[in-house]
Design an enzyme around this catalytic site. Structure first.
Site, short mmCIF file in Angstrom:
data_model
loop_
_atom_site.label_atom_id
_atom_site.label_comp_id
_atom_site.label_asym_id
_atom_site.label_seq_id
_atom_site.Cartn_x
_atom_site.Cartn_y
_atom_site.Cartn_z
N ARG A 265 55.78 79.74 42.05
CA ARG A 265 55.02 80.22 40.70
C ARG A 265 55.60 80.57 39.69
NH1 ARG A 265 49.97 84.19 43.15
NH2 ARG A 265 50.25 83.65 45.42
N GLU B 232 57.22 82.88 46.78
CA GLU B 232 56.09 82.85 45.74
C GLU B 232 56.84 83.00 44.44
OE1 GLU B 232 53.31 82.58 46.49
OE2 GLU B 232 52.65 83.76 48.27
N GLU C 3 42.26 75.06 46.78
CA GLU C 3 42.47 73.72 47.38
C GLU C 3 41.15 72.92 47.69
OE1 GLU C 3 43.06 76.99 48.68
OE2 GLU C 3 45.17 76.87 48.46
N THR D 74 53.17 72.81 44.69
CA THR D 74 51.97 73.45 45.40
C THR D 74 51.26 74.46 44.53
OG1 THR D 74 51.43 74.61 47.54
CG2 THR D 74 53.57 75.31 46.61
N ASP E 130 51.52 75.41 55.66
CA ASP E 130 51.05 74.33 54.64
C ASP E 130 51.87 73.79 53.74
OD1 ASP E 130 51.13 76.89 53.05
OD2 ASP E 130 49.32 76.89 52.65
#
Ligand code: DMJ
Length: 374
Positions: A9, A5, A277, A363, A141
């Site tokens: 991010r 993360e 998404e 992502t 994913d």
């Protein structure tokens, strides 16, 4: 902190800020953070570590404490875009070398075990998979997304990424892409290999709605001799089903998990946590096809979010998508700003804004410039 993360991010946000503005403090902070995160690659384990103390980066946990035997594919395999760009921006190879070695180890394992669709957990003690279960949702994913995106970032030069992604997509089609009796194409949450083929669930996570955008991106940018004709129609069909998960609820918001059964969509986990998404896939499909229908769908979803989730200081998670107005929880993930609102905005802007020929989004929707071959 979660290595995954923090990378997708925080590190990516700083790097992307630098890429777009060339404002040096962004790069200085990214380098500081990158130097700390780099310890996660060098802890003596097989894969990059899952948790790291940013104050004392030698304090690492190879796996989460609640699952000590394995590492999640997405946690391990979604950092090579960020560390590669950090190397490009600083001129120091160490970041890219570490992340590429880690990524290539997964790709090599996938190749040597003939599992193009890498299973969702890796063995923490050796270079093996820890399960046969495959997924395009949580724990898996973004690894698949990074295969395609690394190929694009390399100026479409690095075939290893492309070939691995293509193999994964073909197997995904067999294992996970299903059609409901109502004619909707969805991506099952997961599937197990069995003697007579794959056993897939009839549930789909909102998370897997990114697959439509990923296939559309591949269909548009992979050269004709390598592209497969099913990618774009399947991208459209999956995104149509994802849009339907919003359109059919009283709030116009989609549930976190839905079951596709007997021509209907049943919410299983009915909250909406401001996930991006579906808006992401609508954005890619609009860029790729130019069809205005995707803008209309995106606008409808944005209006539902703005109507039901808007709070005094931002937006809030809806606890039930089947109630109107939905009860709210006082929480907003960073992806609401980084992704959800960004894709909702960009779809209505001209395609010259952040053109996909020149930028690849990580992502978390932080754009990185394509490295054009010299
Ligand atoms: C984001 O943090 C990223 O898109 C990640 O890859 C998956 N989940 C969230 C948004 O839902």
């Amino acid at each position: 902190m979660s290595f995954f993360e923090t990378t997708i991010r925080a590190l990516a946000g700083l790097l992307s800020g630098y890429a777009l503005s060339k404002h040096k403090p962004f790069l200085d902070k990214a380098r500081d953070l990158g130097d700390r995160l780099l310890h996660a690659f060098n802890h003596g384990g097989v894969w990059v570590a899952a948790y790291i103390s940013l104050q004392n980066p030698k304090d690492l946990e190879a796996t989460p404490s609640w699952r000590t035997w394995s590492c999640a594919l997405s946690d391990i395999g979604s950092n090579v875009m960020e560390f590669t760009y950090l190397s490009e921006a600083t001129g120091e190879r160490k970041y890219k070398d570490a992340a590429e070695a880690n990524m290539r180890k997964i790709m090599d394992l996938s190749k040597s075990t003939s599992k193009p669709l890498a299973p969702m957990f890796l063995d923490a003690r050796g270079a093996n998979f820890a399960t046969g279960t495959v997924s395009m949702a949580a724990y898996a994913d973004s690894y698949f997304e990074y295969l395609l995106k690394m190929y694009l970032l390399s100026g479409r030069q690095d075939r290893y990424y492309l070939d691995t992604w293509k193999g994964a997509m073909s197997q995904m089609r067999d294992a996970l892409v299903r059609e409901s009796s109502g004619g909707l194409t969805y991506v099952a949450t997961n599937a197990e290999p069995g003697t007579l083929g794959w056993h897939a669930t009839s549930r789909m996570d909102h998370l897997s709605c990114f697959v439509g955008g990923m296939l559309a991106l591949g269909a548009h940018f992979v050269p004709a001799q390598d592209a497969e004709t099913w990618w774009l129609p399947t991208a459209k069909a999956i995104t149509k089903a994802c849009y339907a998960t919003y359109h059919q609820t009283p709030s116009g918001l989609a549930a976190e998990v839905n079951t596709f059964y007997s021509g209907k969509i049943f919410p299983e986990e009915s909250h909406y946590r401001l996930r991006p998404e579906t808006l992401e896939s609508l954005f890619y499909l609009h860029r790729v096809t130019g069809d205005e229908v995707y803008r209309d769908m995106s606008w409808e979803i944005f209006q539902a979010i703005n109507k039901s989730c808007r709070a005094k200081f931002g937006f809030a998670k809806a606890l039930s998508t089947s109630r109107m107005p939905p009860p709210l929880e006082d929480s907003q993930e960073t992806f609401m700003g980084a992704e959800t609102l960004k894709y909702a905005l960009l779809i209505h802007m001209p395609s010259e804004v952040l053109p996909l020929e020149h930028f690849v989004f990580n992502t978390e929707a932080h754009p990185f410039p394509v490295h054009l071959p010299s």
